[in-house]
Every structure is written in structure tokens, then in C-alpha cells.
Design a protein around this motif. Structure first.
Motif, PDB file in Angstrom:
ATOM      1  N   UNK A  24      -5.496 -11.945   9.224  1.00 50.60           N
ATOM      2  CA  UNK A  24      -4.195 -11.504   8.709  1.00 50.60           C
ATOM      3  C   UNK A  24      -3.063 -12.275   9.365  1.00 50.60           C
ATOM      4  N   UNK A  25      -3.130 -12.435  10.677  1.00 53.49           N
ATOM      5  CA  UNK A  25      -2.035 -13.067  11.410  1.00 53.49           C
ATOM      6  C   UNK A  25      -1.812 -14.501  10.948  1.00 53.49           C
ATOM      7  N   UNK A  42      -2.076  -6.756  10.648  1.00 53.90           N
ATOM      8  CA  UNK A  42      -3.162  -5.840  10.322  1.00 53.90           C
ATOM      9  C   UNK A  42      -3.149  -5.578   8.822  1.00 53.90           C
ATOM     10  N   UNK A  43      -4.125  -4.827   8.375  1.00 53.41           N
ATOM     11  CA  UNK A  43      -4.201  -4.425   6.983  1.00 53.41           C
ATOM     12  C   UNK A  43      -5.639  -4.377   6.515  1.00 53.41           C
ATOM     13  N   UNK A  44      -5.875  -3.576   5.493  1.00 50.38           N
ATOM     14  CA  UNK A  44      -7.201  -3.454   4.894  1.00 50.38           C
ATOM     15  C   UNK A  44      -7.185  -4.118   3.523  1.00 50.38           C
ATOM     16  N   UNK A  45      -8.133  -5.008   3.315  1.00 54.35           N
ATOM     17  CA  UNK A  45      -8.201  -5.686   2.026  1.00 54.35           C
ATOM     18  C   UNK A  45      -6.924  -6.441   1.743  1.00 54.35           C
ATOM     19  N   UNK A  46      -6.272  -6.096   0.655  1.00 51.71           N
ATOM     20  CA  UNK A  46      -5.037  -6.773   0.257  1.00 51.71           C
ATOM     21  C   UNK A  46      -3.794  -6.133   0.871  1.00 51.71           C
ATOM     22  N   UNK A  47      -3.948  -4.978   1.515  1.00 49.99           N
ATOM     23  CA  UNK A  47      -2.815  -4.353   2.197  1.00 49.99           C
ATOM     24  C   UNK A  47      -2.538  -5.147   3.466  1.00 49.99           C
ATOM     25  N   UNK A  48      -1.265  -5.429   3.750  1.00 52.25           N
ATOM     26  CA  UNK A  48      -0.898  -6.290   4.865  1.00 52.25           C
ATOM     27  C   UNK A  48       0.272  -5.700   5.626  1.00 52.25           C
ATOM     28  N   UNK A  75       3.531  -4.324   3.877  1.00 62.61           N
ATOM     29  CA  UNK A  75       4.163  -3.117   4.388  1.00 62.61           C
ATOM     30  C   UNK A  75       4.949  -3.549   5.628  1.00 62.61           C
ATOM     31  N   UNK A  76       6.257  -3.345   5.630  1.00 63.34           N
ATOM     32  CA  UNK A  76       7.135  -3.879   6.666  1.00 63.34           C
ATOM     33  C   UNK A  76       7.320  -2.883   7.805  1.00 63.34           C
TER      34      UNK A  76
END
Length: 107
Positions: A24-25, A42-48, A75-76
Motif C-alpha cells: 500500500x505504501x 493500510x487498507x484491505x483489497x481496494x480500500x486504502x 480514506x483520508x
């Protein structure tokens, strides 16, 4: 213990507790991460999950739109200067480790 990822504002202690996900990073190029003070962590799948101090809407919107077009759901999260400096320091360390591993693989 409270899940720190439910917060929208992360203090330095929250940032210290985060273990960045390498895949992700590295989604945000290092020069843009530094210039815009934006780090994906971080994030799961396409969530970031994205950490920033950036309140300059155009710069943040550029990164947000770019990630969205790539299929991610950003997601900020906001932090202060010390939090983003720690996140950028970890980014640089991960980028260097990745580069060194790639060099070894090429030999």
C-alpha cells in the motif's frame, strides 16, 4: 484498545502504532508522497488508508482522483507535522529496502 483506524485524526502515538503495509505504501510515488505530504499506509483489497497533513485541496484531490481512477477507495486520515514526518521516514525506509531487494534479485 481502541482501533486507531476508526479515527480520522491520528496523533503521533497513533502513527507510531501503525505498521505500514508495503504494497500500500508504495502505491504513491515517493516524490509525490514527500511533496504533497501524503502516505498510503493500510487498507484491505481496494480500500486504502491515506495519512496526510495536506489541507491544500487541489494537491490532495489530485492524489485522491489518481488513486480512485486506479480502482482504489481512499480514506483520508489527518495528522500533524511530527506524524507525517514519521510516516515519510518509514516510507523512505521501505522504499530503500525494496530497492535493495530488487538489486539483489537482478544479480
Amino acid at each position: 484498545m481502541q482501533n486507531i483506524l476508526t479515527k480520522k485524526i491520528l496523533e503521533l502515538s497513533d502513527v507510531q502504532a501503525i505498521k505500514p503495509v508495503r504494497s500500500k505504501i508504495l502505491l504513491i510515488p515517493e516524490n509525490l508522497a514527500t511533496q504533497y505530504q501524503v502516505v498510503a499506509f493500510d487498507g484491505d483489497g481496494k480500500q486504502l488508508c491515506i495519512l496526510t497533513t495536506n489541507t491544500f485541496s487541489e494537491q490532495l484531490k489530485t492524489i485522491y482522483d489518481w488513486l480512485t481512477k486506479a480502482g482504489y477507495l481512499p480514506d483520508i486520515y489527518y495528522t500533524d507535522e511530527s506524524g507525517i514526518q514519521l510516516a515519510l521516514q518509514r516510507y523512505h525506509q521501505i522504499a530503500e529496502e525494496t530497492s535493495a531487494a530488487e538489486q539483489v534479485a537482478l544479480q
